[in-house]
Design an enzyme around this catalytic site. Structure first.
Site, PDB file in Angstrom:
ATOM      1  N   LEU B 138      51.250  61.255  94.955  1.00 42.18           N
ATOM      2  CA  LEU B 138      49.825  60.992  94.740  1.00 42.18           C
ATOM      3  C   LEU B 138      49.480  60.600  93.308  1.00 42.18           C
ATOM      4  O   LEU B 138      48.554  59.849  93.072  1.00 42.18           O
ATOM      5  CB  LEU B 138      49.009  62.221  95.133  1.00 42.18           C
ATOM      6  CG  LEU B 138      48.848  62.457  96.637  1.00 42.18           C
ATOM      7  CD1 LEU B 138      48.136  63.770  96.879  1.00 42.18           C
ATOM      8  CD2 LEU B 138      48.076  61.316  97.277  1.00 42.18           C
ATOM      9  N   LYS B 139      50.210  61.148  92.348  1.00 46.03           N
ATOM     10  CA  LYS B 139      49.823  60.908  90.959  1.00 46.03           C
ATOM     11  C   LYS B 139      50.510  59.695  90.351  1.00 46.03           C
ATOM     12  O   LYS B 139      50.260  59.339  89.211  1.00 46.03           O
ATOM     13  CB  LYS B 139      50.160  62.149  90.104  1.00 46.03           C
ATOM     14  CG  LYS B 139      49.331  63.374  90.434  1.00 46.03           C
ATOM     15  CD  LYS B 139      47.911  63.241  89.903  1.00 46.03           C
ATOM     16  CE  LYS B 139      47.068  64.448  90.300  1.00 46.03           C
ATOM     17  NZ  LYS B 139      45.633  64.170  90.135  1.00 46.03           N
ATOM     18  N   ASN B 140      51.390  59.094  91.107  1.00 47.53           N
ATOM     19  CA  ASN B 140      52.152  57.987  90.524  1.00 47.53           C
ATOM     20  C   ASN B 140      51.266  56.759  90.322  1.00 47.53           C
ATOM     21  O   ASN B 140      50.403  56.459  91.133  1.00 47.53           O
ATOM     22  CB  ASN B 140      53.315  57.636  91.455  1.00 47.53           C
ATOM     23  CG  ASN B 140      54.115  56.472  90.915  1.00 47.53           C
ATOM     24  OD1 ASN B 140      53.898  55.335  91.299  1.00 47.53           O
ATOM     25  ND2 ASN B 140      55.001  56.747  89.983  1.00 47.53           N
TER      26      ASN B 140
END
Ligand SMILES: [Zn+2]
Lengths: 335, 345
Positions: B138-140
């Site tokens: 999700l944070k990529n």
């Protein structure tokens, strides 16, 4: 330089009163030095794509802590040169593609260590080669791409201006030569990134974000257009938005309704310094918050009390303290 | 022209947006890495490739990169195929494995994209794979740039808005995803394809989501250069002010709608006095103990300051802010008093 988190967590030492909080300088120095020896850990190589920046952060923290020689200069320079590509760009580590972000970190390291002479010995006309790598990334609309694949944002624009000015190759630094980049196209883009709330985002229309405020102000400051663009009214509006980032804990967040984080001490603090409004923050409370994020035993600073420390938050926490004139730290330049 | 603030070398650049280079690896990822180990060395499809170890940068400690054995094997194969400029289905498979292990490695993404282009691969399949990968990581942020390149090449945004909305169910403030959404709108001219209603849904589910408020501003005002009026049009202005006021009604102490309303007033040049009645429901000098939001009180300051003879009252409101409702920003409130020509408290 390992970017692995931990081992310690940010907290207040047992039995310590808030008024007794102090920056544990020696422990932070030892912590940063220890990062270079933590290579058996998985995270060490999983963060390889940031390596050169990691070294820059560690080195900067050591400079601010008054221990610039704590990492071996020759070793650092060798590593930096091993990331340099034929086209003048640097990758994050050997074998990584050249990219704007790591080229900037490499130039910052060379500048900090006075390594430009070695660069020229190793690579004739090396400074100009680097500058040309950077200038080729400028797009017709004034922005800069991070690499040949064309992703553009204000971070790269700031990086380009920052690195070129450290190399002494910004147009105003060599008025008799043809300019390598179009400065005013770049600043025009930055101005288009300003939002209705007074802040700046990553691209025109993108949400205001303290990190982007920092890069945009840095660009305008380097170009000498900060005062003329914002004026006192613009500085008031931006300063109001920035000061609103401080929450009850004393810490700062990056945008509304997000968590506080020690690294915003730098993004917000330096931005407010650039517009001469740092005093709008409650500095004693911010200082206390940063000190609560440090591990008092093993060194290192975390994003928030209770979280694992890492080098990124260590340098930005220390830089934030330095902006506020914390005793015993070297003074930091806001842009 | 000499730079104003650029005398030393201590300048930073935020690397990795957010700007957090945190690499949140879960224990389960380590298991995956172990499974990948030696997969390539034993695979006949890779028998012709000699893995390319990283050259040692020198005798000093810092120059050496210590890889763990597991990840190292895959990276050695990547270096070897890159050195040979190989673009093939097996390279796609290799980059997929590497991305699963470490999605933040930008070189791998770039090489994968080159490979997809060279092979004229099915980009719809790439998107399907990206959907799964994005929901795991999700944070990529590299993934969103990659998606941008793919969708741009495809020339169609079909299904994209829906997928983005699914992402927001997991993380409604993800900066990269919002940037991607804005790119979609601009690239495929989606301004009037339900985008305003989308911001309404997002704000409905979290009235404090500043990203959603920002997106609404973008949708309403983002086409002025093309001659489509935003809040400078009185009808649109009225609609947007009402929208902000309803949100304030739900949560009075919420920075976003107050900023939004202030932004509208400033951009359209409307006199703030029109908003006095509304603002006084939340902050009024007649009831200094019943201020419901410091944002409202601050707004009242600006209303009063515009009024004839209102400066003294504005000063009173500022004193309330400095002493009671927002003392952490005491110096800012003092500065505002100073700007009004009033003496400090
Ligand atoms: Zn942080």
């Amino acid at each position: 330089m390992s970017l692995a988190a931990g081992p310690g967590r940010g907290r207040v030492a047992d039995g310590q009163l808030p008024d007794d909080l102090k920056l544990v300088v020696d422990k932070h120095v030892a912590y940063i030095k220890s990062l270079d020896t933590r290579r058996d850990e998985l995270e060490y190589h999983l963060t390889e794509h940031l390596r050169v920046s990691g070294i820059y952060w560690g080195l900067t923290a050591l400079h601010l802590l008054g221990q610039p020689d704590a990492l071996p200069r020759a070793g650092v320079l060798d590593f930096v040169f091993s990331c340099l590509h034929e086209n003048g760009g640097f990758g994050a580590a050997p074998g990584h593609d050249p990219h704007m972000l790591y080229t900037v970190s490499a130039v910052q390291i060379l500048a900090m260590l006075n390594g430009f002479e070695e660069l020229e010995t190793k690579v004739p006309d090396g400074k100009m080669k680097i500058a040309k790598f950077i200038s080729k990334l400028q797009q017709p609309d004034g922005t800069f791409a991070g690499d040949e694949w064309g992703e553009t944002d204000t971070r790269f624009l700031y990086g380009a201006f920052n690195a070129l000015s450290l190399l002494g190759l910004m147009p105003y630094q060599r008025p008799n030569d043809a300019p390598l980049i179009d400065v005013s196209a770049g600043t025009a883009h930055v101005k288009a990134c300003q939002n209705f709330d007074g802040g700046f985002g990553l691209s025109p229309g993108a949400e205001s974000h303290s990190g982007q405020v920092f890069t945009c102000l840095g660009i305008l400051a380097i170009a000498g257009e900060l005062d003329s663009h914002l004026g006192e009214e613009g500085k008031d509006r931006l300063g109001a938005w920035l000061s609103e980032r401080q929450l009850e804990s004393g810490g700062l967040n990056g945008r509304p309704e997000k968590l506080v984080d020690a690294c915003y001490s730098w993004w917000v603090g330096s931005s407010m310094t650039m517009i001469n409004r740092l005093h709008w923050l409650d500095q004693p409370r911010l200082t206390k918050f940063i000190l609560e994020c440090q591990d008092p035993d093993e060194g290192g600073i975390a994003d928030r009390p209770g979280d694992m420390v890492d080098v990124f938050h260590t340098v930005f926490g220390i830089a934030g303290l330095s902006l506020m004139g914390y005793d015993g730290l070297l003074e930091v330049d806001p842009a | 022209m000499p730079p104003l603030h650029h005398t030393s070398n201590f300048t930073f650049i935020p690397t990795i947006l957010s700007p957090h280079p945190k690499i949140p690896f879960q224990p389960s990822d380590k298991k995956e890495i172990q499974q990948a180990m030696s997969k390539y060395f034993e695979d006949p499809a890779w028998a012709d490739i000699t893995p390319l170890p990283l050259e040692d940068g020198g005798p000093n400690a810092l120059a050496q990169i210590a890889y763990s054995a597991e990840y190292d094997e895959l990276m050695q194969y990547l270096r070897a195929v890159m050195a040979a400029n190989e673009y093939s289905p097996r390279v796609l498979a290799l980059t997929e494995d590497l991305i699963e292990l470490n999605p933040a490695h930008y070189t791998v993404w770039l090489y994968r994209f080159q490979c997809l282009v060279a092979l004229q691969s099915d980009l719809q399949r790439e998107l399907a794979w990206l959907n799964e990968t994005a929901l795991v990581h999700l944070k990529n942020y590299q993934i969103w740039h990659h998606r941008n390149l793919i969708v741009d090449r495809l020339g169609s945004s079909e299904g994209e808005a829906r997928f983005v909305e699914r992402m927001f169910e997991r993380d409604a403030k993800n900066y990269h995803v919002w940037s991607y959404r804005q790119w979609l709108v601009t690239r495929f001219d989606l301004w009037e394809q339900g985008e305003l209603e989308f911001t309404e849904r997002m704000i409905e589910s979290d009235v404090r989501n500043n990203s959603a408020w920002n997106h609404r501003w973008f949708i309403v005002n983002g086409r002025e250069e093309q001659g489509v009026p935003g809040v400078s049009d009185p009808a649109i202005r009225a609609r947007e002010i009402q929208f902000a006021q309803e949100a304030i009604g739900k949560a009075p102490h919420n920075e976003s709608p107050w900023n939004y309303m202030r932004g509208i007033a400033r951009k359209s040049g409307m006199a703030l006095g029109h908003l006095r009645e509304f603002v006084e429901q939340y902050a009024s000098l007649a009831q200094p103990d019943k201020v419901r939001s410091s944002y409202a009180l601050d707004f009242l300051v600006d209303i009063l300051a515009e009024e004839k003879g209102g400066k003294e009252q504005a000063g009173e409101a500022l004193d309330l802010l400095a002493s009671k409702y927002d003392p952490i920003r005491k110096n800012y409130w003092e500065h505002k008093k100073d700007n009004l020509g009033l003496a400090a408290a």
